[in-house]
Structures are given as C-alpha cells and as structure tokens.
Design an enzyme around this catalytic site. Sequence first.
Site, PDB file in Angstrom:
ATOM      1  CG  ASP A  16      -2.045   0.975   1.157  1.00 15.40           C
ATOM      2  OD1 ASP A  16      -2.288   1.515   0.066  1.00 15.40           O
ATOM      3  OD2 ASP A  16      -2.695   1.221   2.193  1.00 15.40           O
ATOM      4  N   GLY A  17       0.447   2.247  -0.764  1.00 14.61           N
ATOM      5  CA  GLY A  17       1.113   3.543  -0.700  1.00 14.61           C
ATOM      6  C   GLY A  17       1.732   4.026  -1.998  1.00 14.61           C
ATOM      7  CG  HIS A  33       0.642   2.028  -9.762  1.00 12.98           C
ATOM      8  ND1 HIS A  33       0.241   1.564  -8.519  1.00 12.98           N
ATOM      9  CD2 HIS A  33      -0.394   2.780 -10.232  1.00 12.98           C
ATOM     10  CE1 HIS A  33      -0.974   2.010  -8.250  1.00 12.98           C
ATOM     11  NE2 HIS A  33      -1.367   2.760  -9.269  1.00 12.98           N
ATOM     12  CG  ASN A  64      -7.443  -2.065  -6.024  1.00 13.18           C
ATOM     13  OD1 ASN A  64      -6.478  -2.802  -5.862  1.00 13.18           O
ATOM     14  ND2 ASN A  64      -7.834  -1.202  -5.078  1.00 13.18           N
ATOM     15  CD1 TRP A  65     -12.199  -5.181 -10.289  1.00 12.81           C
ATOM     16  CD2 TRP A  65     -11.411  -4.359 -12.211  1.00 12.81           C
ATOM     17  NE1 TRP A  65     -11.484  -6.193 -10.908  1.00 12.81           N
ATOM     18  CE2 TRP A  65     -10.995  -5.716 -12.093  1.00 12.81           C
ATOM     19  CE3 TRP A  65     -11.036  -3.639 -13.346  1.00 12.81           C
ATOM     20  CZ2 TRP A  65     -10.224  -6.348 -13.067  1.00 12.81           C
ATOM     21  CZ3 TRP A  65     -10.261  -4.269 -14.323  1.00 12.81           C
ATOM     22  CH2 TRP A  65      -9.866  -5.603 -14.176  1.00 12.81           C
ATOM     23  NE  ARG A 190      -8.567   0.259   5.242  1.00 14.40           N
ATOM     24  CZ  ARG A 190      -8.111   1.500   5.377  1.00 14.40           C
ATOM     25  NH1 ARG A 190      -7.880   1.988   6.585  1.00 14.40           N
ATOM     26  NH2 ARG A 190      -7.891   2.255   4.319  1.00 14.40           N
ATOM     27  CD  GLU A 203       1.935 -13.245  16.042  1.00 15.78           C
ATOM     28  OE1 GLU A 203       1.876 -12.083  16.483  1.00 15.78           O
ATOM     29  OE2 GLU A 203       1.438 -14.227  16.619  1.00 15.78           O
TER      30      GLU A 203
END
Length: 237
Positions: A16-17, A33, A64-65, A190, A203
């Site tokens: 993510d990010g 990307h 993501n669509w 999340r 974990e």
Amino acid sequence: MILKDNLPEHIAIIMDGNRRWAKQRSLPVISGHKAGEKAFHNIVESCCKLGIKTLTAYAFSVENWKRAAEEVSLLMGLFEFYMKEERKYLIKEKIKFKIIGDKTGLPPKLTREFEITEKVTENFERMTLCLAVNYGSRYEIAYAVRRIAEAVMAGKFELNDISPDVIGRYLMTEGIKDPDLIIRTSGEERLSNFLLWQSAYAEFYFTDVLWPDFDEKCLLKAIESYQSRNRRFGGGI
C-alpha cells in the site's frame, strides 16, 4: 538480529502507498506503481535469499476496479509487462508462481501471461510466489462455498463432513500454508478483504513506510518483530 531457525514460513504483504508516494513527489500515479513494482522485485529477491518458503502479495483487489479507468488500464499493462520480464528471473531462481483471484475478470492477454508463468514454474520448490490479482477474500470464501456445495450434490462427501480443513482445501490458496506474518505498509491498519480465512493465527506488522520505499531493511525489521512474539495459537501461556 534475525534468527534463521525462527523465520516465518509464509509472509503475506499488503503493498500500500504507491499513489501517495507519487503524490508526495508531484509525479503521475503510474510512476508510483512502477516504483512499487521495483520494490516488489527487491522484496522477492530478499525473501528468496532469506529462505522464506512462501511470499503472497496483494497486488490488485476486486475493489480496485472502482479506480479511474485510465489508472486501471495502466496497471493491467504494468502487470503484463512485469510478468513477461519477471518470468526469466523466476525460472532462473526456481521460484514457483501462482495467481490467486478471479482470472476470468482480467484482460485475456494478461491472463495468458500469468498462466504461462504458472505452467513453466509449476515444479519449482525453492519458494512459492503468490500474486493476488482481482482478489477479494469474501469472493474467495463464496467461491469455496459454491465448490463445496457442488461436491456435496455430486456425492463426493456428506454435509456433516464439512470442516475447517475441508473449507481450506477449496480456497484459492489450496496446498499453501496459512501466512505466519502479514505486513501492511503506508500506515493503514486493516486487512482490506485480504486472506481473511487464512489469517486466523497470523502475526500482523504495520509500518508507516510507503510501499515503494519498503526495502530489505524494512523487511528484516518486520521479521525481527515477528520473532519477538510468543505464538500460542490459542493454547495459553
């Protein structure tokens, strides 16, 4: 310090990010990307070198669509380019490749590239690399339920025979050990519909580092955190 006798067998990563990384640098989204793809290759190399048996990466979710059509199209093209380029590396390093997700919803040319790579690497055993594309865990569980219902109707087993182990055999991760460690970058905490069934005893490690900046040093820090924990699997002290 990393303990070689206590490595997680299966690491799963929510990458993510990328978009925030690009925005911080006033760059187009695709630059984020592309930087994320480079970081991914480096982490695959690091996991292979460490002796991690399975690496699963969340690359594109069913949600993501909803993104802009231009960005989605660029991502599909990037996946196709990545697969063509990375195939040689996977073969060289004897890494088995597997896609989890609904391949029927992907562009046919991309699906073909994924399937070629799955086929030519299917007998490799050094490490398994799973890429979650057009994946959502709720979709996956519904997919498993449908397959189980079909098996019951076909008389392959009885309704009372359904158990957690049976359900696991009908998931897209069939034959793959559940993740020991799930890492999420960019500060979010999340799962975002990722490996919900499989993460029951995983974990978790969350970091503020944006995915394009996540490197081997960050990976080792996550593994050190994992090794500092006492995994009891519900068994008490």
